[in-house]
Design an enzyme around this catalytic site. Structure first.
Site, PDB file in Angstrom:
ATOM      1  N   PRO A  56      -0.624  -8.743   5.628  1.00  0.00           N
ATOM      2  CA  PRO A  56      -1.846  -9.484   5.272  1.00  0.00           C
ATOM      3  C   PRO A  56      -1.713  -9.965   3.836  1.00  0.00           C
ATOM      4  O   PRO A  56      -1.352  -9.189   2.952  1.00  0.00           O
ATOM      5  CB  PRO A  56      -2.959  -8.432   5.384  1.00  0.00           C
ATOM      6  CG  PRO A  56      -2.281  -7.108   5.338  1.00  0.00           C
ATOM      7  CD  PRO A  56      -0.873  -7.299   5.799  1.00  0.00           C
TER       8      PRO A  56
ATOM      9  N   GLN B  28      -7.346  -7.552   9.345  1.00  0.00           N
ATOM     10  CA  GLN B  28      -7.524  -6.513   8.331  1.00  0.00           C
ATOM     11  C   GLN B  28      -8.907  -6.600   7.701  1.00  0.00           C
ATOM     12  O   GLN B  28      -9.347  -7.680   7.303  1.00  0.00           O
ATOM     13  CB  GLN B  28      -6.474  -6.620   7.227  1.00  0.00           C
ATOM     14  CG  GLN B  28      -6.512  -5.360   6.360  1.00  0.00           C
ATOM     15  CD  GLN B  28      -5.751  -5.484   5.063  1.00  0.00           C
ATOM     16  OE1 GLN B  28      -5.986  -6.402   4.281  1.00  0.00           O
ATOM     17  NE2 GLN B  28      -4.845  -4.550   4.833  1.00  0.00           N
TER      18      GLN B  28
ATOM     19  N   CYS C  62      -5.542  -2.490  -1.655  1.00  0.00           N
ATOM     20  CA  CYS C  62      -5.753  -3.626  -2.563  1.00  0.00           C
ATOM     21  C   CYS C  62      -6.179  -3.114  -3.945  1.00  0.00           C
ATOM     22  O   CYS C  62      -7.180  -2.410  -4.073  1.00  0.00           O
ATOM     23  CB  CYS C  62      -6.820  -4.573  -2.008  1.00  0.00           C
ATOM     24  SG  CYS C  62      -7.136  -5.931  -3.151  1.00  0.00           S
TER      25      CYS C  62
ATOM     26  N   ASN D  59       6.613  -0.889   3.967  1.00  0.00           N
ATOM     27  CA  ASN D  59       6.324  -2.173   3.316  1.00  0.00           C
ATOM     28  C   ASN D  59       6.595  -2.064   1.809  1.00  0.00           C
ATOM     29  O   ASN D  59       6.413  -1.013   1.212  1.00  0.00           O
ATOM     30  CB  ASN D  59       4.853  -2.544   3.574  1.00  0.00           C
ATOM     31  CG  ASN D  59       4.372  -3.700   2.722  1.00  0.00           C
ATOM     32  OD1 ASN D  59       3.480  -3.545   1.882  1.00  0.00           O
ATOM     33  ND2 ASN D  59       4.939  -4.865   2.909  1.00  0.00           N
TER      34      ASN D  59
ATOM     35  N   ASP E 183       8.779  -4.906  -1.074  1.00  0.00           N
ATOM     36  CA  ASP E 183      10.077  -5.390  -1.577  1.00  0.00           C
ATOM     37  C   ASP E 183      11.139  -5.555  -0.502  1.00  0.00           C
ATOM     38  O   ASP E 183      12.332  -5.410  -0.798  1.00  0.00           O
ATOM     39  CB  ASP E 183      10.616  -4.467  -2.683  1.00  0.00           C
ATOM     40  CG  ASP E 183       9.744  -4.491  -3.930  1.00  0.00           C
ATOM     41  OD1 ASP E 183       8.827  -5.336  -3.989  1.00  0.00           O
ATOM     42  OD2 ASP E 183       9.969  -3.652  -4.817  1.00  0.00           O
TER      43      ASP E 183
ATOM     44  N   GLY F 295       5.910  -9.266   3.243  1.00  0.00           N
ATOM     45  CA  GLY F 295       4.916 -10.137   2.617  1.00  0.00           C
ATOM     46  C   GLY F 295       5.595 -11.262   1.877  1.00  0.00           C
ATOM     47  O   GLY F 295       5.946 -12.301   2.451  1.00  0.00           O
TER      48      GLY F 295
HETATM   49  C1  LIG Z   1      -0.795 -13.067  -2.765  1.00  0.00           C
HETATM   50  C2  LIG Z   1      -0.899 -11.716  -2.102  1.00  0.00           C
HETATM   51  C3  LIG Z   1      -2.025 -11.409  -1.373  1.00  0.00           C
HETATM   52  C4  LIG Z   1      -2.135 -10.151  -0.764  1.00  0.00           C
HETATM   53  N1  LIG Z   1      -3.242  -9.875  -0.013  1.00  0.00           N
HETATM   54  C5  LIG Z   1      -3.317  -8.699   0.650  1.00  0.00           C
HETATM   55  C6  LIG Z   1      -4.371  -8.432   1.557  1.00  0.00           C
HETATM   56  O1  LIG Z   1      -5.251  -9.267   1.792  1.00  0.00           O
HETATM   57  N2  LIG Z   1      -4.377  -7.211   2.169  1.00  0.00           N
HETATM   58  C7  LIG Z   1      -3.403  -6.270   1.956  1.00  0.00           C
HETATM   59  O2  LIG Z   1      -3.448  -5.185   2.539  1.00  0.00           O
HETATM   60  N3  LIG Z   1      -2.382  -6.510   1.128  1.00  0.00           N
HETATM   61  C8  LIG Z   1      -2.299  -7.711   0.504  1.00  0.00           C
HETATM   62  N4  LIG Z   1      -1.221  -7.972  -0.266  1.00  0.00           N
HETATM   63  C9  LIG Z   1      -0.132  -6.988  -0.329  1.00  0.00           C
HETATM   64  C10 LIG Z   1       0.898  -7.253   0.760  1.00  0.00           C
HETATM   65  O3  LIG Z   1       0.353  -7.119   2.044  1.00  0.00           O
HETATM   66  C11 LIG Z   1       2.091  -6.293   0.624  1.00  0.00           C
HETATM   67  O4  LIG Z   1       1.638  -4.985   0.823  1.00  0.00           O
HETATM   68  C12 LIG Z   1       2.754  -6.375  -0.749  1.00  0.00           C
HETATM   69  O5  LIG Z   1       2.913  -7.709  -1.169  1.00  0.00           O
HETATM   70  C13 LIG Z   1       4.123  -5.688  -0.726  1.00  0.00           C
HETATM   71  O6  LIG Z   1       4.962  -6.257   0.246  1.00  0.00           O
HETATM   72  P1  LIG Z   1       6.076  -7.378  -0.117  1.00  0.00           P
HETATM   73  O7  LIG Z   1       6.921  -6.825  -1.216  1.00  0.00           O
HETATM   74  O8  LIG Z   1       6.805  -7.602   1.168  1.00  0.00           O
HETATM   75  O9  LIG Z   1       5.321  -8.584  -0.586  1.00  0.00           O
HETATM   76  C14 LIG Z   1      -1.097  -9.202  -0.898  1.00  0.00           C
HETATM   77  C15 LIG Z   1       0.035  -9.542  -1.624  1.00  0.00           C
HETATM   78  C16 LIG Z   1       0.158 -10.775  -2.210  1.00  0.00           C
HETATM   79  C17 LIG Z   1       1.414 -11.104  -2.977  1.00  0.00           C
END
Ligand SMILES: Cc1cc2nc3c(=O)[nH]c(=O)nc-3n(C[C@H](O)[C@H](O)[C@H](O)COP(=O)(O)O)c2cc1C
Length: 322
Positions: free
Chosen positions: A16, A70, A100, A200, A202, A224
């Site tokens: 998300p 979510q 969050c 989850n 990186d 993400g």
């Molecule tokens: C721009 C942005 C918006 C995000 N919005 C949410 C969100 O709405 N809900 C959530 O649980 N995590 C949110 N996250 C966190 C991501 O879901 C994820 O847990 C986090 O970026 C780590 O994963 P990644 O390294 O693959 O990006 C957000 C991350 C980013 C960068």
């Protein structure tokens, strides 16, 4: 991995992301092998109050399945009511945001602040679990801070209260998005639980996905930022998990095609102006790492419509072809 009553086995998830994981982007991710995609976090209170803008986050199509919704909030009754509304509107999976770190969210006790209030988590899950027949998960952080890592305890409690799986973003809340994810915490959660665990944080390529699974033993992975401008990551991860050769990076022609499809979907969904505005950030991500990309991004900041953007992009690609 099989999660609760959901028929489809899912191992690769689109995370998300607020302002990003709308219907058009989810469709692109699914095309490349993402098994399940999540909406951005949706205010439970907004849904219950019937806010039109909030309800739009539930927009979906029959192809946009299975759909993860979510929710964020703190009031158990409101969370339960919102979960009901989401499932009545097609959610195939409900996740509760416990990660969050944004001030606006944590100051009300929601998001990652819940990691500091296990009693509140208990009350929320006691209220939500009985009204949700689809899989119910929580997306947690490692803990609030390095000195208070409690993901295994929170996850164990959530399991006892009937959640079907746990997603772990392997950072503490006070890290925000800085520093590195420590995948070992996902392993500690996995050791504690009998239900599936999704890792989850990186995961930037197929080899990261294999590494997280090896280090932690997790059952699925969630991507993400690695998917921003590069939805091909899903086909690469799917191949790696299947033990097949990982496909090479997409050609310029493949990129042109998908970017065109994505832009059209945004415009079809939101209209010319809003669709263009929503897509702009994606185009900047799509051109990251490409020759001449920085020059293009600079020029793109002056464009005002989808048509102009597409023309400029086409020109940029044809120059790259030479
Ligand atoms: C721009 C942005 C918006 C995000 N919005 C949410 C969100 O709405 N809900 C959530 O649980 N995590 C949110 N996250 C966190 C991501 O879901 C994820 O847990 C986090 O970026 C780590 O994963 P990644 O390294 O693959 O990006 C957000 C991350 C980013 C960068």
């Amino acid at each position: 991995m099989k999660v609760g009553p959901l028929e489809k086995e899912c191992r690769i998830f689109l995370a998300p992301m607020a302002g990003i994981t709308n219907l058009p982007f989810r469709a692109v991710a699914r095309e490349f092998g993402c098994d399940l995609a999540f909406t951005e976090m949706i205010s439970a209170m907004g849904l219950v109050r019937g806010a039109v803008k909030t309800h739009r986050y539930l927009d979906s199509t029959p192809e946009d399945r299975p759909l993860g919704v979510q929710l964020f909030g703190t009031d158990p009754g409101v969370m339960a009511e919102a979960a009901k509304i989401a499932t009545e509107n097609g959610a195939d999976w409900i996740d509760i945001n416990m990660g969050c770190p944004v001030r606006k969210v944590v100051k009300n006790g929601a998001g990652a602040a819940l990691m500091k209030t296990p009693d509140r988590i208990r009350d929320i899950l006691r209220a939500v679990r009985p009204v949700v027949r689809v899989p119910l998960t929580v997306k947690i952080r490692a803990g609030w801070s390095r000195g208070s890592i409690n993901a295994p305890e929170i996850a164990a409690m959530a399991q006892d209260l009937g959640v079907d799986a746990v997603v772990v973003h392997a950072r503490t809340a006070d890290q925000g998005f800085s520093g590195e994810a420590d995948w070992r915490i996902i392993g500690r959660v996995k050791e504690t639980l009998t239900i599936p665990v999704v890792g989850n944080g990186d995961i930037r390529n197929a080899s990261d996905a294999l590494k997280v699974m090896n280090i932690s033993g997790c059952d699925g992975i969630m991507v993400g930022r690695g998917a921003l401008g590069y939805p091909w990551i899903f086909r690469e991860i799917a191949a790696a998990l299947a033990g097949a050769p990982v496909p090479g990076t997409p050609t310029l022609e493949e990129r042109r095609h998908i970017i065109g499809v994505h832009l059209k979907r945004e415009v079809d969904y939101a209209g010319e102006k809003a669709g263009y505005l929503s897509f702009r950030k994606h185009l900047l991500w799509y051109t990251r790492g490409l020759r001449g990309g920085a020059r293009f991004r600079h020029a793109a900041s002056n464009l005002v419509s989808a048509g102009q953007m597409w023309e400029a992009f086409d020109l940029f690609l044809s120059e790259g072809d030479k």
